[in-house]
Enzyme design. Structure first.
Site, short mmCIF file in Angstrom:
data_model
loop_
_atom_site.label_atom_id
_atom_site.label_comp_id
_atom_site.label_asym_id
_atom_site.label_seq_id
_atom_site.Cartn_x
_atom_site.Cartn_y
_atom_site.Cartn_z
N CYS A 38 0.85 -1.20 0.00
CA CYS A 38 0.00 0.00 0.00
C CYS A 38 0.88 1.25 0.00
O CYS A 38 1.73 1.41 0.88
CB CYS A 38 -0.92 0.00 1.22
SG CYS A 38 -2.04 1.42 1.27
N CYS B 193 -8.38 6.34 -46.11
CA CYS B 193 -7.72 7.61 -45.82
C CYS B 193 -8.67 8.77 -46.10
O CYS B 193 -9.28 8.87 -47.16
CB CYS B 193 -6.47 7.75 -46.69
SG CYS B 193 -5.60 9.31 -46.48
N CYS C 156 -0.56 11.64 -40.26
CA CYS C 156 0.64 10.83 -40.46
C CYS C 156 1.81 11.70 -40.92
O CYS C 156 2.95 11.53 -40.46
CB CYS C 156 0.35 9.71 -41.45
SG CYS C 156 -0.23 10.27 -43.06
N CYS D 144 11.87 5.76 -45.23
CA CYS D 144 11.11 5.07 -44.19
C CYS D 144 11.99 4.04 -43.48
O CYS D 144 12.67 3.23 -44.12
CB CYS D 144 9.88 4.39 -44.79
SG CYS D 144 8.85 3.55 -43.58
N CYS E 60 3.41 6.47 -37.95
CA CYS E 60 2.28 6.89 -38.79
C CYS E 60 1.06 6.02 -38.58
O CYS E 60 -0.08 6.50 -38.51
CB CYS E 60 2.69 6.89 -40.26
SG CYS E 60 3.27 5.27 -40.86
N CYS F 190 -2.73 7.41 -37.03
CA CYS F 190 -3.82 7.50 -38.00
C CYS F 190 -5.16 7.31 -37.32
O CYS F 190 -5.39 6.27 -36.69
CB CYS F 190 -3.63 6.46 -39.10
SG CYS F 190 -5.00 6.45 -40.30
#
Length: 488
Positions: free
Chosen positions: A228, A429, A435, A463, A469, A473
């Protein structure tokens, strides 16, 4: 084009989960509130059973009766939109029975030691609702005097919904004799349910006295609260859990004093949980509970007590990854062979519970989500887990215990020779550009964006496959490709 799944889940999340829901009272042939709750708690594929006989007029009447503070839930559109995704209920649902510390449990879902189980009537209602057992609110020999207010929240997505919860509550305010009488009555009147007494002493003598009182009350097991985070007295709660020697000594004292299973409860307020956990193991612990709440600070004045603030415990869905990490560390410890685990921390849906089970827990404890939504969530916890087992052909819940452990390795052992590129689904999209913004400012500048067409494009030569991304999204339009070797 709007993603139908996102629309359904977001609309269901707007539901206030009313008590005695007016929408269901207005519906003649179904229970739309129950269907929406199924969606909210991860059982979308099974939700239609509660509205299968409803006509358009029934759902329109339900929607008209909705008392949402903003605008009514679009009940008709919402529930008609899930029809194509429905799964038939198996003729025979798998059993959720499982043994924990040698005790046969009807299911793995228990109330965690907290404000949700402080008296007989509360626990009895939970048992009647379908919960398999209770870790009763911690009993001590101290005079407990709570503060007001004692709760605070973090991250309110909408009114009444939050991902983090902070509490300053301590232990049971009842005299110890009263609580042990309650536990005795519960075990007598609900013999198939599992009753665990959570105790906390300050000295060796207190730990032994409370443990013996618990065993005399007829409980199935004893949980030792070493964790606790908001005790006002030194030498109690997480002060003990951070000291492996004290964990070892107090566990050993209790083990020598009683014949029923002993389950130390670990604190997360420590760098390495394995040290106190091994102390409990070497002292003969039958299982380990983890985790208790995380020491935290919130700044909202709503939680101040006479204009003063303090450090206290943090829980809720936000702490689940931390809880899972501690369970994983203990479950992967080669020294602690044969120790069973009771998982605690951020469990709200059956999927959350499954994650703890797959990391080695034979039992899970739930608190904060009950405080938000009530004991009724047991319906979706059991239903979802049973449906999952049926889909996989799993007959015994114990088959799932620890099945994910072999997949966890050290960072050194991860594959660094291959890559998975993201890909954009143009049909999903909507051209928001989230993104692009995230990749530009938080990633590797591997997305371009044409303002005239509002179309993002992934630049493969830049990339690195981090997938930021995909995570930002809002429509689920970014997926993944096949894993390939990195170019040299």
């Amino acid at each position: 084009m709007m993603n139908r799944t996102m629309h359904i889940e977001e609309e269901a999340a707007r539901c206030l989960l009313c008590a005695e829901a007016p929408c269901s009272q207005a519906c003649k042939k179904g229970d739309p509130a129950r269907a929406i709750r199924a969606i909210r708690f991860g059982n979308k594929k099974l939700a239609s059973q509660w509205v299968a006989e409803c006509s358009d007029a029934d759902l329109e009447a339900a929607e008209k009766a909705c008392i949402h503070y903003d605008r009514p839930i679009r009940i008709k559109e919402l529930l008609q939109g899930i029809q194509s995704e429905q799964t038939a209920m198996p003729e025979k649902m798998p059993s959720l029975e499982i043994d924990f510390c040698g005790i046969h449990c009807e299911n793995p879902f228990f109330l965690a030691s907290s404000a949700i189980c402080t008296n007989y009537k509360m626990v009895a209602r939970a048992f009647d609702a379908g919960w398999g057992g209770v870790f009763y609110k911690t009993i001590c020999l101290e005079d407990i005097n709570e503060v007001s207010p004692r709760f605070d929240t973090v991250g309110e997505q909408k009114r009444g919904d939050f991902y983090g919860f902070r509490n300053m509550e301590q232990l049971s305010e009842n005299p110890a004799e009263v609580d042990f009488d309650i536990l005795h009555r519960l075990k007598q009147e609900y013999p198939t349910k599992i009753v665990v007494a959570s105790i906390m002493g300050k000295t060796e003598e207190e730990w032994i006295e409370l443990a013996k009182m618990a065993e005399e009350a007829g409980v199935d097991a004893i949980e030792l609260n070493f964790s606790c985070p908001q005790m006002r007295l030194a030498g109690m709660g997480s002060d003990v859990g951070q000291n492996p020697e004290l964990v070892t000594f107090y566990t050993a004292y209790v083990k020598r004093s009683v014949s029923i299973p002993v389950i130390p409860k670990m604190t997360p307020n420590i760098t390495t949980i394995n040290n106190p956990a091994m102390g409990a193991y070497f002292a003969g612990a039958n299982a380990i509970s983890a985790i208790n709440t995380i020491k935290s600070v919130t700044m909202d004045d709503r939680a101040s007590v006479s204009d003063r603030k303090t450090v206290s415990g943090y829980s809720g869905r936000a702490v689940k990854p931390i809880a899972l990490r501690f369970i994983l560390e203990m479950a992967k410890n080669p020294i602690m062979k044969g120790v069973e685990f009771s998982g605690i921390g951020g469990i709200e849906t059956w999927r959350d519970a499954l994650e703890f089970i797959q990391l080695g827990c034979r039992n899970v404890q739930v608190c904060t989500s009950i405080m938000q939504y009530g004991y009724r969530i047991i319906d979706d916890l059991t239903l979802g887990l049973q449906q999952y087992m049926a889909e996989r052909g799993v007959e015994q819940l114990s088959e799932l215990v620890g099945e994910e452990l072999p997949r966890f390795v050290t960072p050194t052992d991860l594959d660094r020779t291959t890559i998975v590129y993201p890909k954009i689904d143009r049909s999903l999209c909507i051209g928001c550009g989230r993104c692009y913004t995230s990749c530009q400012d938080g990633g590797h500048q591997a997305i371009s964006f044409d303002p005239s067409t509002r179309q993002p494009r992934i630049i493969g030569t830049r990339c690195v496959g981090c997938h930021l991304c995909r995570l930002v999204c809002p429509t689920g339009a970014i997926g993944i490709t096949k894993r390939i070797d990195k170019k040299k």
